[in-house]
Each structure stands twice: as structure tokens, then as C-alpha cells.
Design a protein around this motif. Structure first.
Motif, PDB file in Angstrom:
ATOM      1  N   HIS A   3      19.711 -34.596 -10.821  1.00  0.00           N
ATOM      2  CA  HIS A   3      19.650 -33.193 -11.223  1.00  0.00           C
ATOM      3  C   HIS A   3      20.649 -32.961 -12.333  1.00  0.00           C
ATOM      4  O   HIS A   3      21.805 -33.276 -12.200  1.00  0.00           O
ATOM      5  CB  HIS A   3      19.979 -32.296 -10.031  1.00  0.00           C
ATOM      6  CG  HIS A   3      20.055 -30.860 -10.424  1.00  0.00           C
ATOM      7  ND1 HIS A   3      18.928 -30.128 -10.672  1.00  0.00           N
ATOM      8  CD2 HIS A   3      21.105 -30.055 -10.647  1.00  0.00           C
ATOM      9  CE1 HIS A   3      19.301 -28.910 -11.020  1.00  0.00           C
ATOM     10  NE2 HIS A   3      20.606 -28.834 -11.016  1.00  0.00           N
ATOM     11  N   HIS A 263      25.572 -25.065  -5.461  1.00  0.00           N
ATOM     12  CA  HIS A 263      24.195 -25.260  -5.943  1.00  0.00           C
ATOM     13  C   HIS A 263      23.834 -26.749  -5.949  1.00  0.00           C
ATOM     14  O   HIS A 263      22.790 -27.155  -5.431  1.00  0.00           O
ATOM     15  CB  HIS A 263      24.099 -24.664  -7.353  1.00  0.00           C
ATOM     16  CG  HIS A 263      22.777 -24.852  -8.034  1.00  0.00           C
ATOM     17  ND1 HIS A 263      21.946 -23.797  -8.320  1.00  0.00           N
ATOM     18  CD2 HIS A 263      22.163 -25.972  -8.521  1.00  0.00           C
ATOM     19  CE1 HIS A 263      20.858 -24.255  -8.927  1.00  0.00           C
ATOM     20  NE2 HIS A 263      20.970 -25.570  -9.071  1.00  0.00           N
ATOM     21  N   HIS A 267      21.121 -29.369  -3.757  1.00  0.00           N
ATOM     22  CA  HIS A 267      20.145 -30.372  -4.210  1.00  0.00           C
ATOM     23  C   HIS A 267      20.273 -31.667  -3.390  1.00  0.00           C
ATOM     24  O   HIS A 267      19.279 -32.334  -3.117  1.00  0.00           O
ATOM     25  CB  HIS A 267      20.351 -30.689  -5.696  1.00  0.00           C
ATOM     26  CG  HIS A 267      19.783 -29.643  -6.622  1.00  0.00           C
ATOM     27  ND1 HIS A 267      18.486 -29.208  -6.557  1.00  0.00           N
ATOM     28  CD2 HIS A 267      20.349 -28.960  -7.648  1.00  0.00           C
ATOM     29  CE1 HIS A 267      18.268 -28.293  -7.501  1.00  0.00           C
ATOM     30  NE2 HIS A 267      19.392 -28.123  -8.174  1.00  0.00           N
ATOM     31  N   GLU A 284      14.714 -24.985  -7.687  1.00  0.00           N
ATOM     32  CA  GLU A 284      15.898 -24.405  -8.334  1.00  0.00           C
ATOM     33  C   GLU A 284      16.290 -23.077  -7.697  1.00  0.00           C
ATOM     34  O   GLU A 284      17.470 -22.770  -7.546  1.00  0.00           O
ATOM     35  CB  GLU A 284      15.658 -24.244  -9.833  1.00  0.00           C
ATOM     36  CG  GLU A 284      15.640 -25.553 -10.602  1.00  0.00           C
ATOM     37  CD  GLU A 284      16.906 -26.375 -10.413  1.00  0.00           C
ATOM     38  OE1 GLU A 284      17.945 -25.831  -9.976  1.00  0.00           O
ATOM     39  OE2 GLU A 284      16.852 -27.581 -10.698  1.00  0.00           O
ATOM     40  N   TYR A 331      14.784 -19.692 -12.444  1.00  0.00           N
ATOM     41  CA  TYR A 331      15.784 -19.845 -11.372  1.00  0.00           C
ATOM     42  C   TYR A 331      15.934 -18.522 -10.614  1.00  0.00           C
ATOM     43  O   TYR A 331      15.966 -18.490  -9.384  1.00  0.00           O
ATOM     44  CB  TYR A 331      17.154 -20.202 -11.958  1.00  0.00           C
ATOM     45  CG  TYR A 331      17.368 -21.649 -12.329  1.00  0.00           C
ATOM     46  CD1 TYR A 331      16.581 -22.295 -13.282  1.00  0.00           C
ATOM     47  CD2 TYR A 331      18.408 -22.375 -11.754  1.00  0.00           C
ATOM     48  CE1 TYR A 331      16.816 -23.615 -13.641  1.00  0.00           C
ATOM     49  CE2 TYR A 331      18.647 -23.707 -12.108  1.00  0.00           C
ATOM     50  CZ  TYR A 331      17.855 -24.308 -13.050  1.00  0.00           C
ATOM     51  OH  TYR A 331      18.090 -25.606 -13.402  1.00  0.00           O
ATOM     52  N   HIS A 410      14.665 -32.606 -12.893  1.00  0.00           N
ATOM     53  CA  HIS A 410      14.814 -33.487 -11.738  1.00  0.00           C
ATOM     54  C   HIS A 410      14.025 -34.761 -11.921  1.00  0.00           C
ATOM     55  O   HIS A 410      12.930 -34.737 -12.441  1.00  0.00           O
ATOM     56  CB  HIS A 410      14.299 -32.817 -10.469  1.00  0.00           C
ATOM     57  CG  HIS A 410      15.251 -31.819  -9.941  1.00  0.00           C
ATOM     58  ND1 HIS A 410      15.302 -30.534 -10.416  1.00  0.00           N
ATOM     59  CD2 HIS A 410      16.205 -31.918  -9.001  1.00  0.00           C
ATOM     60  CE1 HIS A 410      16.236 -29.878  -9.777  1.00  0.00           C
ATOM     61  NE2 HIS A 410      16.805 -30.686  -8.921  1.00  0.00           N
TER      62      HIS A 410
HETATM   63 ZN   LIG Z   1      19.640 -26.998  -9.855  1.00  0.00          ZN
END
Ligand SMILES: [Zn+2]
Length: 414
Positions: A3, A263, A267, A284, A331, A410
Motif C-alpha cells: 500500500h 490507517h 491495511h 481505502e 476515500y 494496492h
Molecule cells: Zn490506504
């Protein structure tokens, strides 16, 4: 999973860079005669010897085992292992940076000391940041057919050339350099504050303790990178590393700790607990949901969009994009979906949803199962909650290229 992080302070001012390819080549393994002559470090005591197979003769002797970081040029393992039944004729050292990944290297025998020596050096395109943690074991066999595997040991790919601050808690290990010391404390606090939220949302905590490696200086950030990485990339998160690396500029240390790190750790949860569709508002928005500090009020921004009649369809097709010019909007919109879901169905609803997806249920089918509503009704309720019309506006015809898939931030897969 990989990421890439873009600092949104830049994105908002219109400076989103184009995603650059970031080559990840297989680890290059090499043993050199020069390194074989290096003396072993003192300090490691003898290990318990694994019993030899029944019926065989001989005895294993395990002396010192060492690990030496030569960051940024790789690392070296040495081992004093011998068998009374014959010379060691086969074996490797195997290491893991996080559960599910494994690398290994063959050994040479140092002609002067008789020690086993195995070396790893990063090859072209094989960027490896400092302070990753390794768990390693030696597995060897002698000429008589006996084999031995040592107990796992832990080491770190240390950068001793500059001053780093290391902090750890039950939640995370943090390394920082060239930054105010409080960034470490704030990161530990942020992770502690989110611990039970992560646990409830995913069903458990990560199966390993993640690490955050935070760079203040540009030369330190660039030193481990081999090849070209876009200057707009401010961070990388990889499950194979068990952590995230971030170049901290401009943003306050609180934003990094309570925003970016939380954040990025989300992930890692995604990769550990489910199979999220890559590069979408869904993934996201989900990671954004775990931030405790926002650069601006994301929900309010989406409500402005809704009031202006510009809230796009979410569950029909791919939904809003998360790359290119409108990346940040994707997002934010995705974030509001997860807020809506957990407002109505709790973190238990989050856990149910990711569990169904992991079991192979399609995204919309999984949402229907968790909510007991049709996809259209979920879309309608989410829109009305945001102050939009119940039905998504019909898009004005736009040039076909508008819909071309963009590079995703990603890369899924190990
Ligand atoms: Zn992210």
C-alpha cells in the motif's frame, strides 16, 4: 499486499502525483568468501541440542549463533554447529519478517574458523527498509544423515549509522529518526486507543506485532530504496514486512500517529483477516475509518457533495475511484459507507462483513446478508443519511477514457 501512501495535504492542493511502478524483485541471496572471514560476535550462548534420530550415532554441538546487520547492504548469519558423526554437508538459514513470508540462504564454511556463514544482500529492485525484524532458524544435516534445526531467534535489520528512537508497546514497535521524539509516544498512544476497536472490527488483533518506521530525513528515506520510486510516494505498507514505512514531512506528528499510522495498520488487518478488493473505495474507506485524526472533516465534505447532487453511485459498478484527480473524494465517500454501516450494525457488523468476504461471498451479497436489506435499499439509506437524493443522479455522458481503470495503490498477493 503493498500500500502506497500519498500525503493528502499535497493531494488537496492538487499535487497528486502519478503512481509510479515500484519493482519488487525476489530477494537475491549470495554468499561471499570475503564475508566468510568476518569474526562472529560474542554474546550468544549455547543452545539446547535437538536429539539425533533414533538409531544413528553422533552428537550435535551448537555454539554461538550470530546475526550482523550491514544495513543498507544486507545481513550476515554465522553459526558454530558441528556433528561428531561427520561433516556438515547441507543446510540453510531461513528467516521470516512476518507470518506467511519466508526467505532462506545457503551457507559456506569459513575455512579459518569452521563456522557456517550465510549472507543476504539486496539485489536490484529489492528495496528493504531498516529495522525490519527477523525470526530465523538454522537447519543443517551431516554426512551421516543426521539433521538439526535450531530454536528460532530474533534479530533486527539495524541502521547504526544514524540516531533512531525505538519505542514499543504490546500494540506496535515504532522507530523514528530526524523527528520530534513525541511521535513515538503518540504512536503508542494512538495504537492503544484503537486496540479494542481493531479487535472488535476484525475479530482479533493482528497475529503479529506490527512496526512503524518513520523517517524525518530525506537521505535516510532514500538510502534503502533501490531504483526509482516516485517522489510523491510518502510511504509503503507491506504485510511481508509486517509494517509500514513513512516519510514524514509537513504533517504534524499527531497526524502521523493518529491518522496515517492507524490507517496503514488497518491495511495490515485487511490483509491478515480478509481478501479485500484492491484499490477501491471499499478498501481505502475502510482503512480511513480507523483513523482517529482527520486532516479535515471527511463526512462533512461528502455531505457537501451530497447536497450539491454530486454523490455518485456506490454499490453499482466499481463506485467512486481512489486514484487520479478525484482520489481523495473516493476515500471520503468510502469512509462514510463504513461509518453508516457501523452506526447501524456496530463493529460486529464490520466483523461479519469482512468474514463473509473472506469466505468468498461477493461484496454486495455480503452487505445484504449483514444488513438484511437489498443492495438498492442500502444505497438509498446511505444516500438519505448523507442528505442526498434517494436515487443516484444519472451521470452526464462523459468521454470513455474517464472510465478507464487507473493504477491502484494496492498490489495484493504475497
Ligand atoms: Zn490506504
Amino acid at each position: 499486499m503493498e500500500h502506497r501512501t500519498f500525503r493528502w495535504a499535497l493531494a488537496i492542493s492538487g499535487a497528486v502525483g502519478i503512481l509510479a511502478a515500484f519493482a519488487l524483485a525476489a530477494l537475491a541471496l549470495a554468499v561471499s568468501a570475503a564475508s566468510a572471514a568476518r569474526a562472529a560476535e560474542p554474546g550468544a550462548g549455547p543452545l539446547i541440542v535437538t536429539p539425533v534420530p533414533a538409531g544413528s550415532s553422533g552428537e550435535w554441538t551448537v555454539g554461538e549463533l550470530t546475526f550482523e546487520s550491514r544495513y543498507p547492504d544486507g545481513f550476515v548469519f554465522t553459526a558454530e554447529i558441528s556433528s561428531s558423526a561427520g561433516p556438515i554437508v547441507r543446510g540453510r538459514v531461513t528467516w521470516s519478517l512476518a507470518p506467511g513470508m519466508q526467505r532462506s540462504a545457503p551457507f559456506e564454511i569459513d575455512p579459518h574458523t569452521g563456522h557456517l556463514v550465510a549472507e543476504w544482500q539486496p539485489g536490484p529492485g529489492d528495496s528493504t527498509p531498516p529495522w525490519l525484524g527477523l525470526t530465523y532458524t538454522w537447519a543443517v544435516g551431516d554426512a551421516a544423515g543426521n539433521s538439526l534445526e535450531t530454536e528460532p531467534r530474533y534479530a533486527e535489520y539495524a541502521d547504526t549509522s544514524r540516531q533512531w528512537l525505538r519505542s514499543e508497546s504490546e500494540d506496535i514497535i515504532v522507530f523514528s529518526q530526524g523527528l520530534p521524539a513525541e511521535v513515538n509516544d503518540l504512536t503508542l498512544k494512538a495504537m492503544a486507543e484503537q486496540r479494542e476497536t481493531y479487535r472488535a472490527a476484525w475479530g482479533d488483533l493482528l497475529p503479529y506485532r506490527p512496526r512503524a518506521i518513520l523517517f524525518g530525513d530525506l537521505d535516510a528515506w532514500r538510502e534503502w530504496q533501490i531504483g526509482q520510486m516516485s517522489a510523491s510516494i510518502a510511504g509503503l505498507t507491506r504485510s511481508e514486512w509486517g509494517g509500514t514505512v513513512q516519510r514524514v514531512t509537513g504533517a504534524g506528528v499527531g497526524d502521523i500517529a493518529y491518522g496515517t499510522v492507524l490507517h496503514e495498520i488497518a491495511h495490515l488487518y485487511q490483509d491478515a483477516f480478509t481478501f479485500m478488493p484492491a484499490g477501491t473505495w471499499f478498501i481505502e474507506g475502510n482503512a480511513t475509518f480507523f483513523e482517529l485524526q482527520q486532516y479535515y472533516d471527511y463526512e462533512a465534505a461528502v455531505r457537501v457533495l451530497a447536497a450539491a447532487g454530486q454523490l455518485p453511485a456506490l454499490l453499482d459498478g466499481t463506485g467512486p475511484g481512489v486514484s487520479g484527480r478525484d482520489a481523495r473524494r473516493g476515500y471520503d465517500i468510502g469512509y462514510t459507507f463504513w461509518v453508516w454501516l457501523t452506526d447501524n450494525y456496530g463493529l460486529e457488523g464490520h466483523r461479519q462483513l469482512i468474514t463473509l468476504i473472506k469466505e468468498g461471498v461477493g461484496r454486495n451479497d455480503a452487505i445484504e446478508q449483514v444488513t438484511g436489506l437489498t443492495t438498492a435499499e442500502v444505497e438509498r439509506r446511505w444516500r438519505v443519511w448523507l442528505g442526498a437524493s434517494p436515487i443516484a443522479p444519472t451521470l452526464v455522458p462523459t468521454p470513455a477514457f474517464f472510465f478507464l481503470p487507473s493504477p491502484t495503490p494496492h498490489v495484493v498477493g504475497k
